[in-house]
Design a protein around this motif. Structure first.
Motif, PDB file in Angstrom:
ATOM      1  N   ALA A 573     -55.735  90.784  46.191  1.00 27.34           N
ATOM      2  CA  ALA A 573     -56.742  89.899  46.783  1.00 27.34           C
ATOM      3  C   ALA A 573     -56.070  89.080  47.876  1.00 27.34           C
ATOM      4  O   ALA A 573     -54.880  88.775  47.794  1.00 27.34           O
ATOM      5  CB  ALA A 573     -57.321  88.982  45.718  1.00 27.34           C
ATOM      6  N   ARG A 574     -56.834  88.734  48.897  1.00 22.89           N
ATOM      7  CA  ARG A 574     -56.253  87.979  49.995  1.00 22.89           C
ATOM      8  C   ARG A 574     -56.952  86.635  50.109  1.00 22.89           C
ATOM      9  O   ARG A 574     -58.172  86.572  50.085  1.00 22.89           O
ATOM     10  CB  ARG A 574     -56.411  88.738  51.312  1.00 22.89           C
ATOM     11  N   ALA A 575     -56.163  85.560  50.232  1.00 29.50           N
ATOM     12  CA  ALA A 575     -56.729  84.233  50.471  1.00 29.50           C
ATOM     13  C   ALA A 575     -56.258  83.749  51.829  1.00 29.50           C
ATOM     14  O   ALA A 575     -55.086  83.913  52.180  1.00 29.50           O
ATOM     15  CB  ALA A 575     -56.273  83.261  49.383  1.00 29.50           C
ATOM     16  N   GLN A 576     -57.186  83.199  52.600  1.00 30.72           N
ATOM     17  CA  GLN A 576     -56.835  82.695  53.928  1.00 30.72           C
ATOM     18  C   GLN A 576     -56.580  81.201  53.844  1.00 30.72           C
ATOM     19  O   GLN A 576     -57.295  80.474  53.159  1.00 30.72           O
ATOM     20  CB  GLN A 576     -57.987  82.973  54.895  1.00 30.72           C
ATOM     21  N   LEU A 577     -55.553  80.729  54.524  1.00 29.28           N
ATOM     22  CA  LEU A 577     -55.150  79.333  54.422  1.00 29.28           C
ATOM     23  C   LEU A 577     -55.393  78.600  55.737  1.00 29.28           C
ATOM     24  O   LEU A 577     -55.583  79.197  56.784  1.00 29.28           O
ATOM     25  CB  LEU A 577     -53.658  79.234  54.057  1.00 29.28           C
ATOM     26  N   GLU A 578     -55.327  77.262  55.606  1.00 34.23           N
ATOM     27  CA  GLU A 578     -55.528  76.364  56.745  1.00 34.23           C
ATOM     28  C   GLU A 578     -54.460  76.572  57.822  1.00 34.23           C
ATOM     29  O   GLU A 578     -53.269  76.656  57.519  1.00 34.23           O
ATOM     30  CB  GLU A 578     -55.436  74.930  56.229  1.00 34.23           C
ATOM     31  N   THR A 579     -54.869  76.658  59.074  1.00 34.01           N
ATOM     32  CA  THR A 579     -53.888  76.774  60.159  1.00 34.01           C
ATOM     33  C   THR A 579     -54.151  75.773  61.277  1.00 34.01           C
ATOM     34  O   THR A 579     -53.546  75.858  62.331  1.00 34.01           O
ATOM     35  CB  THR A 579     -53.910  78.190  60.780  1.00 34.01           C
ATOM     36  N   ARG A 580     -55.069  74.817  61.038  1.00 35.27           N
ATOM     37  CA  ARG A 580     -55.343  73.873  62.132  1.00 35.27           C
ATOM     38  C   ARG A 580     -54.096  73.023  62.398  1.00 35.27           C
ATOM     39  O   ARG A 580     -53.385  72.654  61.462  1.00 35.27           O
ATOM     40  CB  ARG A 580     -56.528  72.965  61.764  1.00 35.27           C
ATOM     41  N   PRO A 581     -53.824  72.707  63.663  1.00 33.40           N
ATOM     42  CA  PRO A 581     -52.630  71.909  63.974  1.00 33.40           C
ATOM     43  C   PRO A 581     -52.709  70.538  63.306  1.00 33.40           C
ATOM     44  O   PRO A 581     -53.799  70.013  63.067  1.00 33.40           O
ATOM     45  CB  PRO A 581     -52.677  71.756  65.496  1.00 33.40           C
ATOM     46  N   MET A 582     -51.543  69.954  63.008  1.00 31.74           N
ATOM     47  CA  MET A 582     -51.503  68.615  62.419  1.00 31.74           C
ATOM     48  C   MET A 582     -51.423  67.585  63.539  1.00 31.74           C
ATOM     49  O   MET A 582     -50.966  67.866  64.638  1.00 31.74           O
ATOM     50  CB  MET A 582     -50.294  68.483  61.486  1.00 31.74           C
ATOM     51  N   ARG A 583     -51.891  66.360  63.206  1.00 27.60           N
ATOM     52  CA  ARG A 583     -51.820  65.267  64.183  1.00 27.60           C
ATOM     53  C   ARG A 583     -50.483  64.555  63.987  1.00 27.60           C
ATOM     54  O   ARG A 583     -50.079  64.286  62.851  1.00 27.60           O
ATOM     55  CB  ARG A 583     -52.954  64.277  63.945  1.00 27.60           C
ATOM     56  N   ALA A 584     -49.824  64.214  65.087  1.00 29.53           N
ATOM     57  CA  ALA A 584     -48.495  63.616  64.988  1.00 29.53           C
ATOM     58  C   ALA A 584     -48.531  62.154  65.397  1.00 29.53           C
ATOM     59  O   ALA A 584     -49.320  61.751  66.246  1.00 29.53           O
ATOM     60  CB  ALA A 584     -47.524  64.373  65.885  1.00 29.53           C
ATOM     61  N   ALA A 585     -47.695  61.350  64.777  1.00 28.39           N
ATOM     62  CA  ALA A 585     -47.502  59.961  65.199  1.00 28.39           C
ATOM     63  C   ALA A 585     -46.049  59.592  64.965  1.00 28.39           C
ATOM     64  O   ALA A 585     -45.465  59.982  63.964  1.00 28.39           O
ATOM     65  CB  ALA A 585     -48.407  59.039  64.402  1.00 28.39           C
ATOM     66  N   SER A 586     -45.465  58.876  65.924  1.00 31.93           N
ATOM     67  CA  SER A 586     -44.103  58.392  65.730  1.00 31.93           C
ATOM     68  C   SER A 586     -44.185  56.951  65.288  1.00 31.93           C
ATOM     69  O   SER A 586     -44.805  56.123  65.944  1.00 31.93           O
ATOM     70  CB  SER A 586     -43.302  58.480  67.038  1.00 31.93           C
ATOM     71  N   VAL A 587     -43.606  56.668  64.140  1.00 28.45           N
ATOM     72  CA  VAL A 587     -43.634  55.328  63.590  1.00 28.45           C
ATOM     73  C   VAL A 587     -42.195  54.998  63.239  1.00 28.45           C
ATOM     74  O   VAL A 587     -41.604  55.643  62.390  1.00 28.45           O
ATOM     75  CB  VAL A 587     -44.526  55.256  62.338  1.00 28.45           C
TER      76      VAL A 587
END
Lengths: 734, 368
Positions: A573-587
């Motif tokens: 069985a195949r499951a598709q996963l999240e690939t949306r880019p992450m938001r970055a912040a420098s703290v």
């Protein structure tokens, strides 16, 4: 041979009922009785174990056929009386085309012989009927008339039933002119089976072939007839000052000088084939001939050696045109090129250039799958040596024990296709800068290291703009994971990885994915595959993984999948996963990446509780070495939380258990990393006095653990991320 | 791959063109077979067309052209096809016609009887509504009739196809075929006078194109020699010889000598000059001449076609094949003549071409 002689050679005319070969009798009767077969029996002949039918076969031929096939063709069909092989089928019409594909290279003087099928004869017996033969012959005629009998992906391999032997030639000789400064030789690899190799790879002595290669002038058609002697061959290919007989004579002298008397003198002829006269060369037809039983005999036949004189003596060379020197033909097979390997695998032959990291159980087998499909890696990186336990699930065998996996695997992959560029093996450690030169040159990096540390270094630190694709197994070996960056690397490998953990913690279908069985442990990482994993399971993943890698490499977008094998049923069985880019912040010194899914979730929970505030705990991963925090999810406010329009107290009912279970589901790869709460509409995300107190409480607990205290404040328009002592603001993703 | 099927119907016509994209264009429907006569070798055309559509999983024919409304071109059509003009022709098992092609006469002439009258009513209905019809006609011819319906020629100009133009329904670029209209046509007597000729009969040239290779099919209706001669002369006068080019020629009128010349001849009909040019000079090598008729009689002098004298002319044209529908593949067992069109132009499909799948592509005969 005249037509009459050909017919006479198949014996006297007999009654069809008296034919010895049963199939010949049945075809004859069927033709007579079934008009729909659209064939006419002309006569039947019997001789020495061969029963022959002369048949006029009707075919559906267009007004303007691509090859000169007529709507009625007279064929001679010679059946083996003992029914051991396909019947030989000869076209009897004078002028029947001799330069079309799928003619057998017939014995000298015989009419063109149709190659009806490449099926082994034994395989067609179950389907056999008289109509089957007639249909095959008709198909050959009709498809040849249309010019589509030869499929474009089918290599031209004229096959000769009675050949001097078989010669395996480098595929380069079919695709490009041989470098004249490059000398070829032959070595024997089996009975009547020889392989053409560069001269420096040929055995120094004991070769049974004396070898010469020549490039003939270009011509427009293949050579479909079999020249009977050297003069006839020369007449076919001589042009533009090319004099085959003279070249052969010069070669005989050279063999003489080298004291090569007894080997079979062999000519490899490369014939450039053009579509139009003077047009570009499309390919090279390679033909090979045994010029005589021995070099001495060839010299005698060409009139340049006199047996009555002590060996080595040469006599006059002029005046002998080679018509007394009979030829035998070799069947020629080209070695497997990368392109033909791809075509045989139904893959695109386009070049896929990539560097592979990891030549373990999965890596070595997966790379072999890719290589057989015409997509070998340029480099294989692995720093380990082959140990006995590896061999249970590895491409390499026990004879390579102790060898460096990278080098031995590269060597094995290099012997799959006959490629000018061998696969390089390297022990450079990807965790150090040793491999950086290779990585920065790479067009694509395939990571099968089974190491999070390697994947992280590839994602964050290693040089090169090449996209990274990671393939690994879960600890139980039941599942295969693919994480593929997009071409622009906006969805980075580490981002895909932490989001993959979040999916595993959430998706009911992925429950148990990261739970290890008690394995025989050799390493520590969750991707270590030295557990009890079946080779059969690994083979499934190595097949699936190789195909998935090709798909991912041909798609510029990011992708992430898990394939789960049910070993009881074999279902994957195949499951598709999240690939949306992450938001970055420098703290402060930290870089914080937040998943789109998390930002969506906290925004929607905030909106759902308005006008009250709400909140919960943050789940993520920390990279202390690189000071990176990945925030991928949250656990919602426990039931004993208290929510007002001006404040929020996060309760604790069942929270510890929920967080512990969640982290356990992902094998400890995610953890509690902080708290979030919302501010109502009209309020900023500036921390309030209450917030400062709450943050101090959080900081005290986490700093003691050596971890950064992270607090998110979620407002109507933005999200503020606080890591003591600095503050930063992020745009809220709607 | 485009395909042309000529059905064995005795002296009656029906030619089905299967286009590359799956569209079906039927020229005429003359189902004259007698179901009660077991020795009748003519095909049950109604069943054959039903089988053809069922095999393609289609429930309509894109175009049915009635080249003229004689019985041998329309027989049984009103029992098979769904007709829009009256509910009694609208059963669930009837086959719909997306577009009907008819000559001018089927609109303007009042002499029609029986099935011709019903088809005329359908053609008139469609023209009145302005949908699903092309009338092959000089526009002026329809002026009076349209006027009586309160319509003008320009109201219905998209339904009218004049000689010398292409039928807009299909194009080479989109469908791999185009139809050039030869008849009905006008004959110019002088600068001001145009005389209507042969308004009761459609003649077209279909041009197929497969991989850049064109194959041309003349569909000759029942035109007599004088009309055919006019068609040749007018087309030549316009410098459009290529529109007379052919690879497949459906003979007019079941191999009648009257489509070649006025005189039958004792053994062989000698065609008039323009017609000889059309068959002998202008056809392409390997061209196929199809006589949609009963087998050619070996002797005698029947009044009805096929005439052996005419057949003797066609048979002896060098480099052409002559096929009679009721003799193909044998007069004892005629079968539909299938001509395939591909990049090698036209070729006659062999009897075994369909293989066993030919069994499943048609209904079985009735079992007891």
């Amino acid at each position: 041979m005249t037509l009459e002689e050909v017919l006479a050679a198949h014996g006297p005319v007999v009654a069809p009922e008296s034919l010895v070969a049963e199939k010949a009798r049945r075809v004859a009767v069927a033709i007579r009785e079934i008009a729909a077969l659209e064939a006419i029996l002309v006569d039947a002949r019997e001789r020495d174990g061969t029963s022959a039918l002369v048949v006029d076969v009707e075919a559906s031929i267009g007004q303007k056929p691509r090859n000169d096939i007529r709507s009625r063709e007279r064929l001679l069909v010679a059946f083996d009386a003992a029914d051991r092989s396909w019947p030989a089928v000869y076209a009897l019409r004078a002028g029947f085309p001799t330069t079309v594909p799928h003619l057998n290279v017939a014995a000298p003087g015989l009419p063109p012989s149709l190659c009806l099928s490449v099926q082994p004869y034994a395989e067609v017996q179950r389907d056999w009927s008289p109509a089957y033969y007639i249909r095959l012959m008709r198909h050959w005629l009709e498809a040849t008339a249309r010019g589509d009998l030869h499929r474009p992906d089918q290599p031209v391999e004229p096959f000769l039933l009675e050949a001097a032997g078989t010669l395996i030639v480098p595929h380069r000789l079919v695709e490009e002119p041989a470098n004249t400064s490059y000398r070829w030789a032959a070595r024997q690899v089996g009975e009547k089976l020889y392989q053409v190799v560069p001269e420096n790879e040929a055995p120094k002595s004991g070769a049974d072939l004396a070898f010469m290669s020549q490039i003939a002038p270009p011509r427009e058609h293949v050579i479909a007839t079999v020249p009977q002697n050297i003069a006839a061959l020369a007449a076919l290919v001589n042009a533009d000052g090319f004099d085959l007989v003279r070249s052969i004579k010069e070669q005989v002298r050279a063999w003489q000088a080298a004291r090569l008397w007894n080997p079979i003198p062999t000519l490899l002829l490369q014939v450039p084939v053009t579509r139009t006269a003077g047009g570009p060369v499309e390919r090279y037809e390679v033909r090979a001939f045994a010029l005589a039983p021995s070099v001495v005999e060839l010299g005698v036949r060409l009139g340049i050696i006199d047996r009555t004189v002590p060996a080595g003596a040469l006599i006059g060379t002029e005046g002998n045109d080679g018509s007394g020197a009979a030829l035998e033909v070799f069947n020629v097979h080209a070695t497997l090129s990368r392109e033909t390997a791809a075509i045989f695998n139904g893959e695109s032959p386009a070049t896929l250039s990539y560097v592979a990291i990891g030549a373990g159980a999965l890596g070595s087998q997966l790379l072999m799958n890719l290589t057989r499909g015409g997509a070998p890696p340029s480099d294989v990186l692995d720093k380990d040596r082959l140990l006995p336990h590896n061999v249970a699930r590895h491409l390499l065998l026990s004879d390579a024990l102790g060898a460096l996996k990278a080098e031995a695997v590269a060597h094995t992959l290099s012997s799959v296709v006959d490629d000018a560029l061998p696969v390089r093996g390297s022990v450079a450690d990807v965790l150090t800068s040793a491999a950086d030169a290779v990585l920065s040159e790479a067009q694509l990096i395939l990571d099968m290291s089974a190491s999070v540390a390697v994947a992280r270094r590839l994602a964050v630190d290693a040089p090169g703009a090449a996209r990274r694709i990671s393939l690994f197994l879960n600890p139980a070996g039941s599942d295969l994971v693919l994480l593929a960056e997009d071409v622009a690397r906006t969805a980075r490998l580490d981002h895909l990885e932490v989001q993959y953990y979040w999916s595993v913690s959430n998706e009911p279908a992925l429950r148990g994915h990261l739970k290890a069985d008690d394995g025989i442990r050799y390493g520590g990482g969750c991707r270590d595959v030295s557990g009890r994993i079946r080779q059969t399971t690994l083979a499934v993943h190595a097949g699936n993984g190789a195909a998935a890698f090709r798909r991912a490499a041909s798609d510029p977008a990011a992708s992430a999948f898990v394939w789960q094998l049910d070993e009881l049923t074999g279902t994957v069985a195949r499951a598709q996963l999240e690939t949306r880019p992450m938001r970055a912040a420098s703290v402060a010194q930290w870089t914080v990446f937040m998943s789109t899914a998390l930002l969506d979730e906290v925004a929607s929970r905030r909106a759902g509780k308005l006008p009250n505030e709400t909140g919960g705990v943050l789940i993520g991963a920390l990279d202390m070495q690189r000071q990176i925090a990945y925030l991928v999810g949250s656990v919602p406010a426990p039931s004993d939380s208290r929510e007002w329009p001006t404040g929020y107290i996060r309760g604790s009912s069942g929270l510890r258990k929920a967080v512990t279970e969640l982290c356990a589901r992902v094998g400890g790869n995610l953890q509690y990393v902080g708290e979030w709460h919302s501010h109502p509409d009209g309020a900023t995300t500036e921390p309030s006095e209450d917030d400062a107190i709450a943050y101090a409480w959080l900081a005290e607990a986490l700093i003691a653990e050596g971890r950064p205290p992270i607090m998110l404040i979620v407002g109507a328009h933005d999200v503020r991320c606080i890591i003591h002592p600095a503050q930063g603001a992020l745009a809220l993703v709607a | 791959m485009p395909k042309i099927t000529f059905y064995p119907l005795g002296n009656a016509d029906s030619v089905l063109l299967d286009l590359a994209g799956g569209e079906k264009v039927l020229f005429d429907f003359g189902d004259e077979h007698n179901a009660d006569d077991k020795s009748d070798l003519r095909i049950d055309l109604t069943q054959a067309i039903r089988d053809n559509l069922a095999d393609a999983q289609k429930d309509l024919i894109d175009v049915v052209a009635f080249t003229h409304l004689d019985r041998d071109h329309i027989c049984g059509a009103t029992a098979l096809f769904w007709l829009n003009h009256a509910a009694k022709y609208q059963g669930a098992d009837r086959i719909r016609i997306d577009e009907m092609w008819v000559p001018a006469a089927s609109i303007v002439d009042d002499a029609c009887e029986d099935e011709a009258k019903i088809l005329q009513a359908e053609a008139r209905h469609r023209l009145k509504v302005g949908k699903g019809i092309r009338v092959f006609s000089r526009p002026d011819v329809l002026k009076d009739w349209l006027g009586k319906q309160g319509l003008t020629v320009s109201d219905r100009s998209n339904c009218i196809v004049d000689a010398g133009t292409l039928v807009p329904t299909f194009s080479l670029a989109k469908h791999g075929v185009e139809f050039f209209v030869h008849s009905p046509f006008g004959h110019r007597l002088n600068v001001t006078e145009v005389v209507e000729r042969n308004r009761d009969s459609i003649v077209v040239q279909a041009t197929f194109e497969v991989q850049g290779e064109q194959t041309k099919v003349m569909l000759g209706s029942d035109v007599k020699w004088d009309h055919l001669q006019d068609i040749v002369a007018i087309t030549k006068a316009h410098g459009r010889e290529s529109r007379l080019d052919w690879d497949v020629f459906k003979l007019p009128h079941h191999c009648s000598y009257l489509s070649l010349a006025e005189e039958k001849g004792t053994d062989k009909t000698i065609p008039v000059e323009e017609i000889a040019w059309l068959y002998e000079t202008n056809g392409n090598a390997g061209g196929i001449i199809v006589s949609t008729s009963w087998p050619i009689p070996l002797a005698g002098d029947d009044v009805q076609p096929p005439h052996r004298q005419a057949a003797n002319y066609y048979k002896r044209i060098a480099g052409r094949k002559f096929i009679v529908t009721m003799e193909h593949p044998s007069s004892g067992n005629p079968k539909p003549l299938v001509i395939m069109i591909d990049h090698t132009k036209a070729r006659v499909e062999g009897a075994l071409a369909g293989g066993v799948s030919s069994v499943t592509s048609q209904s079985t005969p009735r079992a007891g």
